[in-house]
Design an enzyme around this catalytic site. Structure first.
Site, PDB file in Angstrom:
ATOM      1  N   ILE A   1       0.863  -1.177   0.000  1.00 22.46           N
ATOM      2  CA  ILE A   1       0.000   0.000   0.000  1.00 22.46           C
ATOM      3  C   ILE A   1       0.901   1.228   0.000  1.00 22.46           C
ATOM      4  O   ILE A   1       1.886   1.274   0.740  1.00 22.46           O
ATOM      5  CB  ILE A   1      -0.923   0.032   1.235  1.00 22.46           C
ATOM      6  CG1 ILE A   1      -1.888  -1.156   1.224  1.00 22.46           C
ATOM      7  CG2 ILE A   1      -1.724   1.337   1.277  1.00 22.46           C
ATOM      8  CD1 ILE A   1      -2.751  -1.252   2.474  1.00 22.46           C
TER       9      ILE A   1
ATOM     10  N   ASP B   1       9.495  -4.085 -15.541  1.00 21.21           N
ATOM     11  CA  ASP B   1       8.062  -3.814 -15.398  1.00 21.21           C
ATOM     12  C   ASP B   1       7.712  -2.442 -15.961  1.00 21.21           C
ATOM     13  O   ASP B   1       6.917  -1.702 -15.388  1.00 21.21           O
ATOM     14  CB  ASP B   1       7.642  -3.909 -13.925  1.00 21.21           C
ATOM     15  CG  ASP B   1       6.142  -4.148 -13.757  1.00 21.21           C
ATOM     16  OD1 ASP B   1       5.496  -4.596 -14.743  1.00 21.21           O
ATOM     17  OD2 ASP B   1       5.615  -3.904 -12.662  1.00 21.21           O
TER      18      ASP B   1
END
Length: 370
Positions: A36, A149
C-alpha cells in the site's frame, strides 16, 4: 524498538523505529497485491513523501507477503540510483509485519492520463516524453539494472501543470541487476508488456526493457495495444509470434520514422533488438537532418483514437490481467516445477495500483493490430 530481522550481510540495516514517530501518514495513493502506498509528511522538515508499506512474508510456506530477498533486492537497487527520471528512495523503516520505503512523492499522475486530456499532440512532443523514458532507462542500463516492469502505469509525472512535465520511472519491485556470466530466468512482469523471452522462460537481460518500450510507444501513438488479445492464450501467442501490425484505423497519421522505431524494438531475437543507446540515436528520437525533424513536427497523434482505445484497453486489462498472470505462472510451474505458493510475486510488481479501481468505462473492440 523492534527487533532487527535477518538480512543479507552486505545490506545496510533498515531502521527499526516506528515510521509514525517520524512521519505523519496520510491518504492512500495506491495499492497492490502486497503493498500500500500512502502520502506522508516528514515531521522534522515538513517535506512530503510517499510511504510504500510492503507486507513481509512471515515464513517460506506462507502464500502471503513478499520475501526478504525480494524486498532487499528492491531496496538495494533504489539505493544505487540517482537520476532525474527515476524515483528516489529517502529512507527505509521496518516493523514486525512491514518494510516501509519512504520514496520521492510523484504527484502528477500517469503520463498516459495526462496525454488523454490534451487537445493535440505532435510526434515531436510525443518523442520528448519517449526521450525522457529512454534517458531513465539508459541510466539504469549503464548500471546493468533491468526494470522488468516498464508500462504506462509505471511512467509518472512529477508535476503535470507544466507544458512538458518531468517523467519519473517508478516501481522497482521486479528490477534486477544483470550480472555478466550469470544466467537469469523468470516469468514475471505485466503480460501485455513482457518480451517473448519472458514468456518462453529463456535467459533474460536488459533487452526485455527495450521490448516494453516498443509496446509503450505503440500504445502512446494509437491507444491500442499491439499484443493484447481476447483471451490469455491469444495474447501470449501474439507475443511469442510477434503478431502485430499498424492498422490504418489507428496509424493513418503516424510517420514511417515512428513505425520504424517500434519495429526495431519489437524484435523477437534479443541480439537484433535496439539497445538503449541505439534507441536514443534513432532518427525519430534524434533527427539527423531538417527533413526528419519536419516529419516529426507535422505528424500528429490521433488523440481522439488514443482516448477511446486507451480507455477500452484499461477496461479490458482490468478483467484479463489476473487470468493472464495465472496462465504465465502455470506455464512456468510446468517448466521448473515451482510450488503453487511461489507464483504470487511473479504476476506483477506489488505496487501495481488496483486496476479495477480505475475509471474505465467501455469495453475495447478487438482489432487486427491488437
Amino acid at each position: 524498538m523492534f527487533q532487527a530481522s535477518m538480512r543479507s550481510p552486505n545490506m545496510e540495516p533498515f531502521k527499526q523505529q516506528k515510521v509514525e514517530d517520524f512521519y505523519d501518514i496520510g491518504e492512500e495513493l495506491g495499492s497492490g497485491q502486497f503493498a500500500i502506498v500512502k502520502k506522508c509528511r516528514e515531521k522534522s522538515t515538513g517535506l512530503e513523501y510517499a510511504a510504500k508499506f510492503i507486507k513481509k512474508r512471515q515464513s517460506r510456506a506462507s502464500r502471503r507477503g513478499v520475501s526478504r530477498e525480494e524486498i532487499e533486492r528492491e531496496v538495494s537497487i533504489l539505493r544505487q540510483v540517482l537520476h532525474h527520471n527515476v524515483i528516489t528512495l529517502h529512507d527505509v523503516y521496518e516493523n514486525r509485519t512491514d518494510v516501509v520505503l519512504i520514496l520521492e512523492l510523484v504527484s502528477g499522475g500517469e503520463l498516459f492520463d495526462f496525454l488523454a486530456q490534451k487537445e493535440s499532440l505532435s510526434e515531436e512532443e510525443a518523442t520528448s516524453f519517449i526521450k525522457q523514458i529512454l534517458d531513465g532507462v539508459n541510466y539504469l542500463h549503464t548500471k546493468k539494472i533491468a526494470h522488468f516492469d516498464l508500462k504506462p502505469e509505471n511512467i509518472m509525472l512529477l508535476d503535470k501543470n507544466i507544458p512538458i512535465p518531468h517523467i519519473k520511472l517508478i516501481d522497482f519491485g521486479l528490477a534486477h541487476e544483470i550480472e555478466d556470466g550469470v544466467e537469469f530466468k523468470n516469468i514475471f512482469g505485466t503480460p501485455e508488456f513482457v518480451a517473448p523471452e519472458i514468456v518462453n522462460y529463456e535467459p533474460l537481460g536488459l533487452e526485455a526493457d527495450m521490448w516494453s518500450i516498443g509496446v509503450i510507444t505503440y500504445i502512446l501513438l494509437s491507444g491500442a495495444s499491439p499484443f493484447l488479445g481476447d483471451t490469455k492464450q491469444e495474447t501470449l501467442a501474439n507475443i511469442t509470434a510477434v503478431s502485430y501490425d499498424f492498422d490504418e484505423e489507428f496509424f493513418s497519421q503516424t510517420s514511417e520514422l515512428a513505425k520504424d522505431f517500434i519495429r526495431k524494438l519489437l524484435v523477437k531475437e534479443t541480439r537484433k533488438r535496439l539497445t538503449i543507446q541505439e534507441a536514443l540515436r534513432h532518427p525519430w528520437i534524434t533527427p539527423v537532418d531538417n527533413q526528419q525533424a519536419m516529419v516529426r513536427r507535422e505528424s500528429v497523434v490521433n488523440l481522439e483514437n488514443f482516448r477511446k482505445q486507451y480507455v477500452r484497453r484499461r477496461w479490458k486489462l482490468s478483467f484479463s490481467i489476473v487470468s493472464l498472470c495465472n496462465h504465465l505462472t502455470r506455464s512456468l510451474m510446468k517448466k521448473v516445477h515451482l510450488r503453487p505458493d511461489e507464483d504470487l510475486r511473479n504476476c506483477e510488481s506489488d505496487t501495481e495500483e488496483d486496476i479495477a479501481r480505475r475509471k474505465a468505462l467501455h469495453p475495447r473492440r478487438r482489432s487486427s493490430t491488437s
